[in-house]
Design a protein around this motif. Structure first.
Motif: not given
Lengths: 637, 378
Positions: A77-78, A101-108, A110-111, A121-127
């Motif tokens: 995420v930009d 959303v909470k997880t995504l928010d925390a990852r976004a 990330d300091r 925000v998400a690693y190794d997503v499928d095709f």
């Protein structure tokens, strides 16, 4: 000069003075002190972004890939999105990525992620997810898919304990780095196995991207880039095929044991627990590790994206028998009868016996000062010499050696500590130095150790003195003799190759990404020892497999003659079922491989461990493979 | 036919257009063009970041320059001696606008200095410059006798009204420029030396008094005091000037190149496209570029002083002197503030700073000087 002329001149002079002042000032700050301002301006606006290097691969002895990197996709995420924009996008993204959303928010937020790059925000997503996000680009402004190298263990659990796994570097590890520029928080680092011990080879060098940022931290343009240097490939001495055969044999042996009877318990029918085990194949000539397995095992792929907390707890739980523990190097067990190699060499060295000394095994041994408490063996084997004593695993034969040596010790005669010193010569009591973490030292107890333990912990060690029973029990690998499987394997390796004790070698070559040799790792000799009566010992160990009275004859039924020698071991553990051991050498003359198996709570050595070794030897010798079965053998050996 | 041609040539020779000064117009044109480029360099990133047209300020500046040039040309076609009569009208209008701006003007950064007319703003303070020049020159040259005490007092009163209104906005920078202009004009109009000394002291007293009496807002006082100690505050005026000096200094001898200034691209200097436009030149074109800009201003000053000397009458001459003093004061204050030898008082750099009123008035001043010069024989 008229008044007006004077006044005009005055104005002229003032104007000239003012312009001169400006020119002088400009010269001063732009030319004379340029350096100082230039540096300050650079610090003001240049930020550095570290680009992690691609990690080196881990290969088997034939160059087949054990650990690789595959191209994975992560969603970023930009940073330029406003807080409300980001919130909206994350809310739409959450169901697509199947993450709260909470997880995504925390990852976004990330300091640890550089503030000058997009935040993953998400690693190794499928095709499918990737395609959805790219097709609905309008719904996800500022969301991008990036290709990244993802660590991959294509053979899953195979060799897991040797290969190890990765995890995020922690502050302690970060502090321990000699060169702090090589790592930053959030980086992956080897946490166990070869991933840990060859970290410096595999890691590579991070690249550096300098970017210009504005007063609010937005990236304006790239300045210069120093590319990252990929890590080197490490070629192991491990052979995938042998490793697979070893793991299969070990797993099958353990499964079979769990369906079999614990013959040590003569009162009721109890099944063996066979909670865990290890198996090792060493190259006798070079000390190279050809296979090394531990059960239960795990899949290192689970750690790639960060292991979920619940799973981590599971892997560390005692009731699951600690799958992360590499028992081949970290497990410490009583060696049981496998230790008789050491006692035999000690006896020959101290000339208590020679190869032909006969001893009448009546099934028990009484120490002269305490004849009322005999040390019992499994059977009465009659008159035995050294070779025979090994073949039939006569306990009284070796009890007597322990007793006689104790007598010498007690009476101040030389060579009284022959067992302990031979054990140290064989490498027991200290780590072998194999390139794997958490290696155990084992223990060779002696008078000094007993005294020290009594002084520090008198409750658990009530006796300060080294008693006859201590030395007699040590002779058959009980009492306070603890060995790791890798120690025992290297000890038999020294016997097999005529006296060279290796520090087991796990890798032999490191090559860079262009296949250029970086360094080669030669076999490491940890010590040499002279082995008296080697042929006698070898014939005793061959008899274990080939003699009708040999302890492992049943496990090796149908195995070609002359192709194997070995020793069974059954160690008694207080409150637990016996530890089942077998150390084999193949072929019997000038052995090429050492093959070892140990199963915790696996019953008799001949019962569980020997069939595992036999199956591995079948593979090593290209013999037909049959599933490992448990042998209903009632001799301790 | 030949007669007609020669007749036309004769008429052309009489025409004031034959006495146009190319340098007087070339220098402002170059400065305005460079200024527009610098406005672009300093605003494009900020605008892009907000998804706005990166040429927003540039377009508006080009409109202002066009209007300025039109005003300049129109001003030149009206004989400056006729402006003498019109000056009082302009002066009166300026006073009214200054009064009105205090009542209904838009407040920007603590100063009530402009009207918002549609998308454009009008700063009466800027227009006061040219009308005050005209009306003061007209008054000082109306009588042939020298500047006596009584006439001096009247002249001062004429100036005091707009100056007072401007300081109420409060706009100290414009006032300082106007005072320098007025003082030079009065001096060149022949005021006695001792009167001038008194005037100088009076100007200082008024300035100090204004600071003391609380007419000025705290931020303006801070600007002047923080000039002494650049590290005093992080985000305030001192920060502004510190960044400004750093930006100019980092340019070096030849600069970092157009659009390659990290300080400019990074928007490290607040108010860069208006009052601190010089820092863009300093960073991206270095000492060479900065010196060139100063040289262009020097060229304007030189040609203006020539126009003053060659002027056909004292009114024209004094008008030119007013313009000259105003440009010198403004350039010195503006560049001096950007390079850290003058306190921060928000005044624009003529022709270059973003801002319609400033650009239009600057061109109008050139029009006035050109007017005087080309009519030196008629």
């Amino acid at each position: 000069m008229s008044d007006t002329r004077v006044r005009s001149s005055l104005v002229g002079v003032v104007v000239l003075a003012l312009f001169s002042a400006l020119f002088a000032r400009l010269w001063y700050i732009q030319v004379a002190s340029h350096e100082q301002f230039s540096t300050a301006a650079t610090n003001n606006s240049v930020r550095e972004i570290v680009e992690p290097p691609v990690r080196g691969r881990i290969l088997d002895a034939q160059g087949r890939v054990l650990v690789d990197n595959r191209v994975g996709n992560r969603i970023t995420v930009d940073r330029k999105l406003s807080v409300t924009e980001r919130q909206k996008v994350l809310q739409r993204l959450a169901p697509v990525l199947k993450l709260p959303v909470k997880t995504l928010d925390a990852r976004a937020g990330d300091r640890r992620i550089s503030p000058y790059t997009a935040v993953p925000v998400a690693y190794d997503v499928d095709f499918a997810t990737l395609a959805y996000v790219s097709e609905h680009r309008r719904e996800f402004p500022g969301v991008r898919a990036e290709a990244i190298p993802v660590r991959e263990y294509p053979n899953k659990n195979l060799g897991a304990h040797v290969l190890g796994y990765l995890g995020e570097i922690n502050p302690t590890e970060l502090k321990a780095q000699v060169d702090p520029t090589q790592y930053q928080l959030g980086d992956k680092i080897g946490k166990s196995g070869v991933e840990l011990t060859y970290e410096s080879d595999l890691r590579g060098k991070p690249g550096l991207r300098q970017v210009e940022v504005d007063a609010t931290g937005r990236v304006l343009r790239p300045l210069k880039t120093r590319s990252s240097v990929p890590g080197d490939d490490v070629r192991l001495t491990l052979n995938i095929d042998v490793q697979r055969a070893t793991e299969t044999a070990l797993a099958q042996g353990i499964t079979a044991a769990r369906e079999s009877q614990d013959f040590a318990n003569r009162d009721t029918f109890t099944k063996l627990k066979a909670t865990a085990g290890a198996a090792i194949v060493l190259d006798a000539a070079t000390g190279s590790v050809v296979a090394l397995a531990s059960q239960p095992d795990f899949d290192p792929n689970e750690f790639v994206d960060g292991i979920p907390q619940a799973r981590w707890v599971q892997l560390g739980a005692k009731e699951n028998n600690l799958p992360l523990v590499n028992r081949a190097v970290a497990g410490q067990y009583f060696p049981g009868s496998t230790f008789k190699l050491v006692t035999a060499v000690a006896a020959l060295n101290s000339q208590i016996i020679n190869a032909n000394t006969l001893f009448d095994d009546t099934g028990e041994y009484r120490y002269p000062t305490d004849p009322k408490n005999p040390f019992r063996g499994e059977n009465a084997n009659g008159r035995v010499n050294l070779s025979r004593a090994l073949t039939v695993s006569s306990d009284p034969y070796f009890y007597k050696i322990g007793g006689d040596l104790f007598y010498r010790q007690k009476h101040g005669q030389p060579g009284g500590d022959a067992i302990q010193s031979a054990a140290r010569d064989f490498g027991f009591g200290q780590p072998t130095g194999i390139a794997l973490p958490t290696e155990g030292s084992g223990l060779i107890a002696d008078a000094a150790w007993t005294k020290r333990m009594h002084e520090t912990d008198p409750k658990n060690f009530p006796f300060a003195d080294w008693l006859p029973g201590d030395n007699i029990q040590s002779a058959i690998g009980q009492k306070d003799i603890l060995v790791t499987p890798i120690q025992l394997a290297t000890a038999y390796e020294a016997l097999a190759n005529g006296g060279t004790r290796f520090s087991p070698r796990l890798a032999d070559e490191v090559r860079d990404v262009n296949r250029k040799l970086v360094r080669s790792l030669d076999p490491i000799t940890a010590g040499t020892l002279s082995i008296p009566e080697r042929s006698t010992l070898m014939s005793g160990f061959t008899g274990v497999i080939e003699d009708p009275k040999g302890t492992a004859v049943q496990a090796f039924a149908g195995f070609p003659t002359g192709l194997a020698a070995g020793k069974t071991g059954t160690a008694q553990v207080a409150g637990k079922q016996n530890t089942s051991w077998f150390v084999g050498m193949t072929p019997a003359v000038n052995p090429k491989y050492i093959v070892l198996a140990v199963v915790e709570e696996g019953g008799y050595g001949a019962q569980t461990a020997a069939p595992i070794v036999r199956a591995i030897m079948d593979h090593l010798n290209g013999l037909p493979q049959a599933p490992v079965v448990n042998i209903a053998q009632r001799t301790r050996g | 036919m030949a007669i007609v041609v020669s007749d036309r040539r004769a008429r052309l020779q009489e025409s004031p257009l034959r006495h146009l000064d190319p340098f007087l117009f070339g220098a402002p044109a170059l400065l305005a063009a460079l200024g527009t480029l610098m406005v672009y360099a300093s605003t494009r990133h900020k605008l892009e970041a907000q998804h706005l047209d990166p040429l927003y300020f540039v377009k508006r500046q080009i409109i202002a320059i066009t209007v300025g040039i039109v005003v300049m040309v129109v001003l030149m076609f009206i004989d400056y001696r006729r402006l003498r009569e019109l000056s009082l009208l302009g002066y009166g209008a300026t006073i009214l606008m200054l009064l009105a701006v205090l009542k209904v003007g838009a407040s920007v950064k603590g100063a009530q200095a402009r009207f918002d007319i549609g998308a454009f703003q009008l700063q009466p303070g800027e227009f006061a410059k040219i009308f005050l020049t005209l009306v003061l020159a007209a008054y000082c040259t109306r009588h042939r006798e020298e500047m006596g005490a009584r006439r001096l007092v009247v002249a001062i009163l004429i100036c005091a009204v707009p100056l007072g209104l401007i300081i109420l906005q409060p706009d100290l920078g414009t006032d300082v420029v106007l005072m320098a202009m007025v003082f030079t004009m009065i001096m060149m109009a022949g005021a006695r030396a001792r009167h001038l000394v008194v005037l100088l002291l009076l100007g200082l007293t008024v300035t100090v008094g204004a600071v003391q009496a609380g007419v000025l807002d705290q931020y303006q006082i801070d600007r002047i005091t923080s000039f002494q100690n650049l590290n005093a505050d992080k985000q305030g005026t001192a920060y502004n000037q510190k960044q400004s000096i750093l930006t100019v200094g980092s340019g070096g001898l030849t600069g970092k190149g157009l659009f390659a200034g990290s300080q400019t691209n990074g928007a490290q200097v607040p108010e860069q496209h208006t009052d601190f436009i010089f820092t863009v030149v300093g960073e991206e074109f270095g000492f060479v570029g900065s010196a060139l800009v100063l040289a262009l201003f020097a060229m304007i000053v030189w040609r203006t002083s020539r126009a003053a000397r060659l002027a056909q009458d004292p009114f024209g001459s004094l008008c030119c002197i007013g313009v000259l003093a105003m440009f010198v004061a403004q350039v010195f204050e503006n560049v001096g503030m950007a390079t850290g030898i003058m306190p921060v008082t928000g005044i624009p750099l003529p022709f270059m700073s973003y801002g319609g009123s400033s650009v239009i008035v600057s061109f109008a001043c050139i029009g006035l000087v050109g007017n005087v010069r080309m009519r030196r024989f008629s």
